[in-house]
Design a protein around this motif. Structure first.
Motif, PDB file in Angstrom:
ATOM      1  N   LEU A 175       0.829  -1.198   0.000  1.00  0.00           N
ATOM      2  CA  LEU A 175       0.000   0.000   0.000  1.00  0.00           C
ATOM      3  C   LEU A 175       0.866   1.251   0.000  1.00  0.00           C
ATOM      4  CD1 LEU A 175      -2.537  -1.288   2.663  1.00  0.00           C
ATOM      5  CD2 LEU A 175      -2.785  -1.330   0.179  1.00  0.00           C
ATOM      6  N   SER A 176       0.243   2.401  -0.195  1.00  0.00           N
ATOM      7  CA  SER A 176       1.006   3.649  -0.230  1.00  0.00           C
ATOM      8  C   SER A 176       1.578   4.015   1.136  1.00  0.00           C
ATOM      9  CB  SER A 176       0.133   4.790  -0.749  1.00  0.00           C
ATOM     10  OG  SER A 176      -0.967   4.996   0.127  1.00  0.00           O
ATOM     11  N   ASP A 177       0.979   3.523   2.213  1.00  0.00           N
ATOM     12  CA  ASP A 177       1.447   3.890   3.544  1.00  0.00           C
ATOM     13  C   ASP A 177       1.901   2.719   4.405  1.00  0.00           C
ATOM     14  OD1 ASP A 177      -1.055   2.768   3.927  1.00  0.00           O
ATOM     15  OD2 ASP A 177      -1.624   4.172   5.499  1.00  0.00           O
ATOM     16  N   ARG A 178       1.848   1.485   3.879  1.00  0.00           N
ATOM     17  CA  ARG A 178       2.233   0.328   4.678  1.00  0.00           C
ATOM     18  C   ARG A 178       2.379  -0.928   3.826  1.00  0.00           C
ATOM     19  NH1 ARG A 178      -1.245   0.527   9.087  1.00  0.00           N
ATOM     20  NH2 ARG A 178      -1.647   2.601   8.336  1.00  0.00           N
ATOM     21  N   PHE A 179       3.107  -1.878   4.388  1.00  0.00           N
ATOM     22  CA  PHE A 179       3.215  -3.225   3.840  1.00  0.00           C
ATOM     23  C   PHE A 179       2.455  -4.134   4.778  1.00  0.00           C
ATOM     24  CE2 PHE A 179       5.387  -7.329   4.363  1.00  0.00           C
ATOM     25  CZ  PHE A 179       5.280  -7.837   3.081  1.00  0.00           C
ATOM     26  N   ARG A 180       1.670  -5.055   4.228  1.00  0.00           N
ATOM     27  CA  ARG A 180       0.924  -6.024   5.039  1.00  0.00           C
ATOM     28  C   ARG A 180       1.055  -7.397   4.415  1.00  0.00           C
ATOM     29  NH1 ARG A 180      -4.871  -4.214   6.888  1.00  0.00           N
ATOM     30  NH2 ARG A 180      -4.589  -6.276   7.704  1.00  0.00           N
ATOM     31  N   ALA A 181       1.141  -8.404   5.269  1.00  0.00           N
ATOM     32  CA  ALA A 181       1.199  -9.782   4.783  1.00  0.00           C
ATOM     33  C   ALA A 181       0.509 -10.695   5.784  1.00  0.00           C
ATOM     34  CB  ALA A 181       2.646 -10.222   4.581  1.00  0.00           C
ATOM     35  N   ALA A 182      -0.264 -11.629   5.264  1.00  0.00           N
ATOM     36  CA  ALA A 182      -0.882 -12.671   6.081  1.00  0.00           C
ATOM     37  C   ALA A 182      -0.073 -13.949   5.884  1.00  0.00           C
ATOM     38  CB  ALA A 182      -2.335 -12.887   5.665  1.00  0.00           C
ATOM     39  N   VAL A 183       0.277 -14.596   6.991  1.00  0.00           N
ATOM     40  CA  VAL A 183       1.113 -15.792   6.948  1.00  0.00           C
ATOM     41  C   VAL A 183       0.507 -16.847   7.859  1.00  0.00           C
ATOM     42  CG1 VAL A 183       3.402 -16.730   7.483  1.00  0.00           C
ATOM     43  CG2 VAL A 183       3.204 -14.424   6.532  1.00  0.00           C
ATOM     44  N   ASP A 184       0.330 -18.042   7.331  1.00  0.00           N
ATOM     45  CA  ASP A 184      -0.042 -19.194   8.159  1.00  0.00           C
ATOM     46  C   ASP A 184       1.262 -19.835   8.606  1.00  0.00           C
ATOM     47  OD1 ASP A 184      -2.728 -18.711   7.694  1.00  0.00           O
ATOM     48  OD2 ASP A 184      -2.875 -20.175   6.080  1.00  0.00           O
TER      49      ASP A 184
END
Length: 146
Positions: A88-97
């Motif tokens: 995103l323009s203001d953050r990195f996000r990741a979902a991890v199992d």
């Protein structure tokens, strides 16, 4: 920095793998941001990792990491495939199992784009179904110069 069940560390590297302290960088500088998540003991969970960017930075070419074209970034050990990633323009996000007692790393590339002095908020890892299991990094300050 603190945590319950996890520890998270945010590290910065130059594109050739040299560790960098990103407290003062020039406009146009590209850095590899690595988020290292370490479970405290054997953990099983659906984790959300969020790393807000400081103002003055933007994520640079997320397709580089998505496509696996990491020839120049062979110093990275990326042995986990997130179930979902957002650049995103203001953050990195990741979902991890994740089900292990081993640490894993996520990475993305940022570019310094606007001069100024900025706050760098804490990165966070949180178990989406048991939010008491979480960890945050320290906050910091960065300065982007011309």
């Amino acid at each position: 920095a603190s945590g319950n069940g996890y520890q998270i560390d945010r590290l910065s590297f130059s594109l050739d793998g040299a560790p960098v302290q990103p407290d003062r960088v020039s406009v146009g500088t590209r850095l590899v941001t690595v988020l290292k998540v370490s479970p405290i003991g054997l953990r099983e969970g659906r984790l959300m990792v969020t790393d807000p960017l400081p103002a003055g930075f933007e994520i640079d070419n997320p397709n580089l990491l998505r496509s696996g074209e990491l020839k120049d970034l062979d110093f990275l050990t990326l042995d986990v495939t997130p179930t979902h990633q957002e650049f995103l323009s203001d953050r990195f996000r990741a979902a991890v199992d994740w089900r292990s007692d081993r640490a894993f790393q996520l990475a993305y590339i940022v570019r310094a784009v606007s001069p100024g002095a900025f706050a760098h908020p804490a990165a966070l890892v949180e178990d989406m179904y048991r939010p008491q299991f979480r960890a945050i990094t320290d906050t910091s300050r960065v300065q982007v110069v011309r």
